[in-house]
Design a protein around this motif. Structure first.
Motif, mmCIF file in Angstrom:
data_model
loop_
_atom_site.group_PDB
_atom_site.id
_atom_site.type_symbol
_atom_site.label_atom_id
_atom_site.label_comp_id
_atom_site.label_asym_id
_atom_site.label_seq_id
_atom_site.Cartn_x
_atom_site.Cartn_y
_atom_site.Cartn_z
ATOM 1 N N GLN A 211 1.257 -1.369 -0.088
ATOM 2 C CA GLN A 211 0.049 -0.210 -0.106
ATOM 3 C C GLN A 211 1.007 0.945 0.223
ATOM 4 N N ILE B 266 0.565 5.200 1.732
ATOM 5 C CA ILE B 266 -0.514 5.883 2.488
ATOM 6 C C ILE B 266 -0.004 7.511 2.144
ATOM 7 N N ALA C 103 -11.835 8.376 -1.176
ATOM 8 C CA ALA C 103 -10.701 7.944 -0.665
ATOM 9 C C ALA C 103 -12.192 6.152 -0.799
ATOM 10 N N ALA D 252 -10.080 3.834 -0.583
ATOM 11 C CA ALA D 252 -8.997 3.495 0.861
ATOM 12 C C ALA D 252 -9.669 4.155 1.551
ATOM 13 N N CYS E 254 -4.207 8.972 4.801
ATOM 14 C CA CYS E 254 -5.203 7.694 3.826
ATOM 15 C C CYS E 254 -4.282 7.102 3.231
ATOM 16 N N PRO E 255 -4.845 5.524 3.625
ATOM 17 C CA PRO E 255 -4.107 4.437 3.429
ATOM 18 C C PRO E 255 -4.317 3.437 2.264
#
Length: 129
Positions: A75, A77, A107, A112, A128-129
């Motif tokens: 991922q 982030i 998101a 996300a 915001c991952p």
């Protein structure tokens, strides 16, 4: 901004512009080795970041803001931290303003989630991952 550059370059350009126009120290860095993301993901992360920066500049009274793009194997982030005044977060905080709602909607579009860590009179962080 993404048409001719990657996400990190777009954020560096954005933060440089904002820093010169506001006088507030804004740092931007990558943690890990940057890799390309789907254009829809990069576009939405950039827009989420723009709104997060706008909120920090408009409401937080921050003197320093840090934007981090953290590249992990599974991922990427986006983290925005500032040293401004925080705000009370309740369970419906993503619906308290159009900016936060827009970030949450963007998101969701890319799978996300938004995490906001803030305490009144303390540093705040958007992730915001």
């Amino acid at each position: 901004m993404l048409e001719n550059s990657d996400l990190l370059s777009a954020f560096k350009h954005l933060t440089s512009q904002l820093e010169s126009s506001t006088g507030i120290k804004i740092m931007c860095e990558a943690i890990g080795i940057p890799y390309p993301l789907a254009s829809e993901v990069e576009n939405n992360l950039l827009r989420i970041g723009q709104e997060g920066l706008t909120n920090a500049l408009k409401y937080a009274q921050a003197t320093e803001i840090r934007v981090e793009l953290i590249y992990q194997s599974t991922q990427c982030i986006l983290r925005i931290k500032d040293d401004g005044q925080g705000f009370a977060i309740d369970r419906d905080s993503s619906h308290n303003g159009f900016g936060l709602l827009g970030m949450a909607e963007r998101a969701e579009l890319i799978g996300a989630r938004i995490q906001i860590h803030s305490t009144p009179d303390k540093e705040q962080k958007l992730q915001c991952p």
